[in-house]
Design a protein around this motif. Structure first.
Motif, PDB file in Angstrom:
ATOM      1  N   MET A 159       0.765  -1.002  -0.139  1.00  0.00           N
ATOM      2  CA  MET A 159       0.065   0.075  -0.159  1.00  0.00           C
ATOM      3  C   MET A 159       0.880   1.174   0.020  1.00  0.00           C
ATOM      4  O   MET A 159       1.883   1.102   0.366  1.00  0.00           O
ATOM      5  CB  MET A 159      -1.237  -0.089   1.368  1.00  0.00           C
ATOM      6  N   VAL A 160       0.361   2.327  -0.732  1.00  0.00           N
ATOM      7  CA  VAL A 160       1.221   3.553  -0.683  1.00  0.00           C
ATOM      8  C   VAL A 160       0.485   4.334   0.688  1.00  0.00           C
ATOM      9  O   VAL A 160      -0.779   4.489   0.881  1.00  0.00           O
ATOM     10  CB  VAL A 160       0.953   4.275  -1.859  1.00  0.00           C
ATOM     11  N   TRP A 161       1.391   4.996   1.270  1.00  0.00           N
ATOM     12  CA  TRP A 161       0.953   5.692   2.423  1.00  0.00           C
ATOM     13  C   TRP A 161       1.418   7.392   1.790  1.00  0.00           C
ATOM     14  O   TRP A 161       2.356   7.855   1.932  1.00  0.00           O
ATOM     15  CB  TRP A 161       2.172   5.473   3.746  1.00  0.00           C
ATOM     16  N   LYS A 162       0.076   8.012   1.733  1.00  0.00           N
ATOM     17  CA  LYS A 162       0.152   9.483   1.344  1.00  0.00           C
ATOM     18  C   LYS A 162      -0.385  10.392   2.474  1.00  0.00           C
ATOM     19  O   LYS A 162       0.018  11.568   2.368  1.00  0.00           O
ATOM     20  CB  LYS A 162      -0.595   9.623   0.089  1.00  0.00           C
ATOM     21  N   ASP A 163      -1.250   9.989   3.263  1.00  0.00           N
ATOM     22  CA  ASP A 163      -1.799  10.837   4.144  1.00  0.00           C
ATOM     23  C   ASP A 163      -1.406  10.745   5.445  1.00  0.00           C
ATOM     24  O   ASP A 163      -0.742   9.724   5.783  1.00  0.00           O
ATOM     25  CB  ASP A 163      -3.350  10.623   3.974  1.00  0.00           C
ATOM     26  N   ASN A 164      -1.757  11.947   6.147  1.00  0.00           N
ATOM     27  CA  ASN A 164      -1.032  11.931   7.710  1.00  0.00           C
ATOM     28  C   ASN A 164       0.374  11.488   7.901  1.00  0.00           C
ATOM     29  O   ASN A 164       0.612  10.583   8.926  1.00  0.00           O
ATOM     30  CB  ASN A 164      -2.040  10.852   8.472  1.00  0.00           C
ATOM     31  N   LEU A 165       1.103  11.818   7.134  1.00  0.00           N
ATOM     32  CA  LEU A 165       2.561  11.439   6.967  1.00  0.00           C
ATOM     33  C   LEU A 165       3.114  12.250   8.204  1.00  0.00           C
ATOM     34  O   LEU A 165       2.828  13.204   8.663  1.00  0.00           O
ATOM     35  CB  LEU A 165       3.224  11.961   5.858  1.00  0.00           C
ATOM     36  N   PRO A 166       4.262  11.520   8.696  1.00  0.00           N
ATOM     37  CA  PRO A 166       4.862  12.226   9.966  1.00  0.00           C
ATOM     38  C   PRO A 166       5.680  13.436   9.592  1.00  0.00           C
ATOM     39  O   PRO A 166       5.953  13.518   8.301  1.00  0.00           O
ATOM     40  CB  PRO A 166       5.967  11.244  10.343  1.00  0.00           C
ATOM     41  N   GLU A 167       5.917  14.378  10.490  1.00  0.00           N
ATOM     42  CA  GLU A 167       6.491  15.859  10.102  1.00  0.00           C
ATOM     43  C   GLU A 167       7.910  15.386   9.447  1.00  0.00           C
ATOM     44  O   GLU A 167       8.274  16.188   8.275  1.00  0.00           O
ATOM     45  CB  GLU A 167       6.840  16.466  11.392  1.00  0.00           C
ATOM     46  N   GLU A 168       8.574  14.400   9.898  1.00  0.00           N
ATOM     47  CA  GLU A 168       9.755  14.337   9.424  1.00  0.00           C
ATOM     48  C   GLU A 168       9.998  13.871   7.708  1.00  0.00           C
ATOM     49  O   GLU A 168      10.702  14.528   6.959  1.00  0.00           O
ATOM     50  CB  GLU A 168      10.538  12.968  10.110  1.00  0.00           C
ATOM     51  N   LEU A 169       9.170  13.096   7.374  1.00  0.00           N
ATOM     52  CA  LEU A 169       8.724  12.923   6.085  1.00  0.00           C
ATOM     53  C   LEU A 169       8.216  14.264   5.198  1.00  0.00           C
ATOM     54  O   LEU A 169       8.572  14.489   4.133  1.00  0.00           O
ATOM     55  CB  LEU A 169       8.024  11.848   5.501  1.00  0.00           C
ATOM     56  N   VAL A 170       7.233  14.714   5.625  1.00  0.00           N
ATOM     57  CA  VAL A 170       6.839  16.070   5.151  1.00  0.00           C
ATOM     58  C   VAL A 170       7.883  17.089   4.845  1.00  0.00           C
ATOM     59  O   VAL A 170       8.104  17.851   3.974  1.00  0.00           O
ATOM     60  CB  VAL A 170       5.648  16.481   5.811  1.00  0.00           C
ATOM     61  N   LYS A 171       8.688  17.125   6.009  1.00  0.00           N
ATOM     62  CA  LYS A 171       9.771  18.334   5.838  1.00  0.00           C
ATOM     63  C   LYS A 171      10.963  18.034   4.657  1.00  0.00           C
ATOM     64  O   LYS A 171      11.452  18.783   4.060  1.00  0.00           O
ATOM     65  CB  LYS A 171      10.462  18.044   7.277  1.00  0.00           C
ATOM     66  N   ASN A 172      10.997  16.447   4.642  1.00  0.00           N
ATOM     67  CA  ASN A 172      12.046  16.095   3.788  1.00  0.00           C
ATOM     68  C   ASN A 172      11.280  15.757   2.271  1.00  0.00           C
ATOM     69  O   ASN A 172      11.974  15.180   1.095  1.00  0.00           O
ATOM     70  CB  ASN A 172      12.898  14.964   4.081  1.00  0.00           C
ATOM     71  N   GLU A 173       9.964  16.017   2.332  1.00  0.00           N
ATOM     72  CA  GLU A 173       9.112  15.937   0.994  1.00  0.00           C
ATOM     73  C   GLU A 173       9.104  14.706   0.332  1.00  0.00           C
ATOM     74  O   GLU A 173       9.686  14.129  -0.564  1.00  0.00           O
ATOM     75  CB  GLU A 173       9.740  17.038  -0.290  1.00  0.00           C
ATOM     76  N   LEU A 174       9.108  13.841   1.259  1.00  0.00           N
ATOM     77  CA  LEU A 174       8.812  12.276   0.832  1.00  0.00           C
ATOM     78  C   LEU A 174       7.404  11.778   1.228  1.00  0.00           C
ATOM     79  O   LEU A 174       6.636  11.925   1.942  1.00  0.00           O
ATOM     80  CB  LEU A 174       9.701  11.437   2.130  1.00  0.00           C
ATOM     81  N   LEU A 175       7.371  10.513   0.380  1.00  0.00           N
ATOM     82  CA  LEU A 175       6.103   9.659   0.626  1.00  0.00           C
ATOM     83  C   LEU A 175       6.583   8.368   0.942  1.00  0.00           C
ATOM     84  O   LEU A 175       7.678   8.113   0.762  1.00  0.00           O
ATOM     85  CB  LEU A 175       5.332   9.731  -0.842  1.00  0.00           C
TER      86      LEU A 175
END
Length: 224
Positions: free
Chosen positions: A136-152
């Protein structure tokens, strides 16, 4: 098949994990990709992760164990790159895995079912005898660390009856490279540890699992 059904439910829950759970996450990603033309250097990718989530606190890793890797591959701008997750030194020694893989959000992972969040994927021979698998792909409710680094992130899990997991390829994903990507651009594809992740054996030896999580090695896609 009850185990497979339970595993599928666990995968859904893991993919929908709340942002507040990210405080105990540990990623081996230390570089971010700002745009499709960013020059992300391979030496900025820390290949190891020291998981500190609760259940592995204080656990000493085994002297040797499963070695998880992400492949290094190349592709031209506008092409599709295949990225494979593999394991060695674990032949007939493991019975379940649950792994998160991160990728820059400028890449488009190819989908089988967009609404269900199922990515196109190819199972490898390491999971030939699995009683159930979920990707499954995880796109929503990502941890801040991933959002900051522009990661999915994409999640893969498999379960076996006994230690029937093999050495070899676990799963391959397919990523579309941006049309305007510059030659030489390196996109890190890496592991990301969540407390719910696992790489276990039938004996529930946590030192075996700790070894897997502290010795895994991330990979990359390099634009030709």
């Amino acid at each position: 098949m009850k185990k497979a059904a339970a595993l599928a439910a666990a995968a859904v829950l893991s993919a929908a994990v709340l942002p507040g759970c990210s405080s105990n996450n540990k990623s081996s990603m230390s570089a971010s990709t700002d745009s499709s033309s960013s020059q992300v250097q391979p030496d900025l990718i820390d290949p190891n992760t020291d998981p500190t989530a609760g259940r592995l606190d204080g656990v000493e890793a085994a002297a040797d164990g499963p070695k998880l890797t992400v492949s290094n591959t190349t592709a031209k701008a506008g092409e599709t790159a295949s990225v494979t997750i593999s394991v060695k030194d674990a032949d007939l020694k493991w019975n379940a895995c649950g792994l998160h893989i991160t990728y820059p959000n400028v890449l488009q992972i190819e989908m089988f079912d967009e609404e269900a969040r199922y990515p196109r994927n190819k199972k490898g021979d390491a999971v030939d005898y699995a009683t159930g698998t979920v990707a499954m792909v995880w796109k929503d409710n990502l941890p801040e660390e991933l959002v900051k680094n522009e990661l999915l992130s994409v999640f893969f899990t498999a379960i076996f009856d006994g230690n029937n997991g093999l050495d070899g390829d676990i799963v391959t994903y397919f990523f579309d490279i941006p049309e305007d990507a510059e030659s030489g651009t390196v996109y890190p594809i890496d592991f990301y540890f969540l407390e719910t992740d696992m790489f276990t054996n039938a004996e529930d030896d946590v030192s075996f699992e700790k070894y897997a999580f502290t010795n895994w090695v991330g990979g990359s896609i390099t634009v030709e």
